[in-house]
Design a protein around this motif. Structure first.
Motif, mmCIF file in Angstrom:
data_model
loop_
_atom_site.group_PDB
_atom_site.id
_atom_site.type_symbol
_atom_site.label_atom_id
_atom_site.label_comp_id
_atom_site.label_asym_id
_atom_site.label_seq_id
_atom_site.Cartn_x
_atom_site.Cartn_y
_atom_site.Cartn_z
ATOM 1 N N UNK A 86 0.824 -1.205 0.000
ATOM 2 C CA UNK A 86 0.000 0.000 0.000
ATOM 3 C C UNK A 86 0.859 1.257 0.000
ATOM 4 N N UNK A 87 1.934 1.196 0.768
ATOM 5 C CA UNK A 87 2.841 2.326 0.844
ATOM 6 C C UNK A 87 3.509 2.574 -0.504
ATOM 7 N N UNK A 88 3.917 1.475 -1.172
ATOM 8 C CA UNK A 88 4.525 1.608 -2.491
ATOM 9 C C UNK A 88 3.528 2.157 -3.503
ATOM 10 N N UNK A 89 2.299 1.617 -3.418
ATOM 11 C CA UNK A 89 1.269 2.118 -4.329
ATOM 12 C C UNK A 89 0.976 3.593 -4.081
ATOM 13 N N UNK A 90 0.917 3.937 -2.814
ATOM 14 C CA UNK A 90 0.678 5.346 -2.485
ATOM 15 C C UNK A 90 1.808 6.222 -3.006
ATOM 16 N N UNK A 91 3.040 5.705 -2.879
ATOM 17 C CA UNK A 91 4.181 6.461 -3.371
ATOM 18 C C UNK A 91 4.112 6.618 -4.884
ATOM 19 N N UNK A 92 3.729 5.535 -5.580
ATOM 20 C CA UNK A 92 3.603 5.611 -7.035
ATOM 21 C C UNK A 92 2.482 6.566 -7.434
ATOM 22 N N UNK A 93 1.377 6.469 -6.683
ATOM 23 C CA UNK A 93 0.258 7.366 -6.978
ATOM 24 C C UNK A 93 0.651 8.822 -6.779
ATOM 25 N N UNK A 94 1.360 9.026 -5.668
ATOM 26 C CA UNK A 94 1.797 10.401 -5.412
ATOM 27 C C UNK A 94 2.723 10.895 -6.510
ATOM 28 N N UNK A 101 0.413 16.753 -12.436
ATOM 29 C CA UNK A 101 0.290 18.169 -12.109
ATOM 30 C C UNK A 101 1.393 18.990 -12.778
ATOM 31 N N UNK A 102 2.591 18.417 -12.820
ATOM 32 C CA UNK A 102 3.712 19.114 -13.461
ATOM 33 C C UNK A 102 3.463 19.287 -14.955
#
Length: 297
Positions: A86-94, A101-102
């Motif tokens: 989940x943390x990795x997915x969240x990091x990828x999502x972020x 956005x960029x």
């Protein structure tokens, strides 16, 4: 039993890889210490003391049982892996969101090359307009009658000019020559000078000096002007004649005097005197400007 309860944490023990390595003796010791701390007799004012103590006993029974403890360790492992994923997915999502956005900012942000190109076009347009303006000004000056001295003299000697305010100046081409600026400086001593037009030949120089007032013309007439080595002959363009002549004759003679310079003026003067002598049969006089010239039989 709540599946979200971490039994190692209830006993104050580490969990995960370190918790799996704990011995039964270490678990029992931790339980005894915690039981002394959470026993209801030690917490008479805590309404949750009994429930907390029962939770402690339940956690201890699970960890003390080898099979239950193994299952619980497996459950913790699965939860840890899930959290990592989940943390990795969240990091990828972020990261994806940040990249998106960029890109959006870059898409809506002004392009530096486009801005520079627009600025270049603007400056080039202004430069083109300025060049056209300068060329138009130069062409107007080139075509203007003011660029031709003879044309200016013809215009100034026309009917729209008050000849009583004009001086005819002549000089020999020896020693100091005279420019329009020098003549303006000389005659400004007698009054305001409106204009100076110079027309010179190889041997003689002449000019028309337009004064602002008739008084200035009278003051300058007959005066010694310019350099002593090459003085100026100053005459009014419209001389004042004492003897009356027919208007048509006087007009023609007045026009002729505007073309007399130096010795030419002497011939004109002699012709006038001769006519006066013939008309009057005696001595005659001609008042010209501020100079009086007399002849007798």
């Amino acid at each position: 039993m709540d599946m979200d309860v971490n039994h190692y944490e209830v006993l104050g023990l580490p969990f995960g890889v370190e918790g799996a390595k704990l011995t039964e003796k270490e678990i029992s010791k931790a339980y005894k210490l915690k039981a002394l701390e959470l026993h209801p007799d030690k917490r008479p004012d805590d309404p949750n003391a009994h429930d907390n103590f029962q939770k402690l006993k339940s956690s201890y029974e699970i960890l003390k049982d080898e099979k239950a403890r193994k299952l619980f360790d497996d459950l913790l492992k699965i939860k840890r892996e899930k959290q990592q994923r989940q943390s990795q997915q969240d990091s990828k999502k972020r990261k994806m969101m940040s990249d998106l956005e960029e890109r959006e900012r870059a898409a809506f942000a002004p392009d530096p090359s486009f801005k520079a190109r627009k600025e270049e076009e603007r400056i080039a347009k202004q430069l083109k307009e300025e060049i056209e303006r300068i060329r138009a000004t130069m062409l107007a000056k080139k075509e203007s009658p003011a660029s031709s001295v003879p044309q200016r003299e013809t215009k100034q000697s026309g009917g729209g000019l008050d000849k009583d305010k004009v001086l005819k100046v002549s000089w020999e081409k020896v020693g100091e020559d005279y420019t329009a600026e020098r003549l303006r400086e000389i005659f400004s001593e007698f009054g305001v000078v409106d204009d100076v037009v110079v027309k010179s030949s190889k041997k003689k120089g002449s000019a028309l000096v337009v004064m602002a007032t008739k008084d200035a013309v009278v003051a300058a007439t007959g005066s010694v002007c310019g350099s002593l080595s090459n003085p100026l002959l100053v005459l009014p363009l419209q001389p004042a004649v004492a003897t009356e002549f027919p208007s048509a004759q006087r007009s023609a003679e007045t026009d002729n005097i505007s073309n007399l310079v130096g010795p030419g003026y002497q011939a004109y003067e002699d012709s006038i005197l001769k006519k006066i002598q013939m008309d009057m049969g005696g001595s005659s006089s001609l008042l010209f400007g501020n100079s009086c010239i007399c002849k007798a039989d």
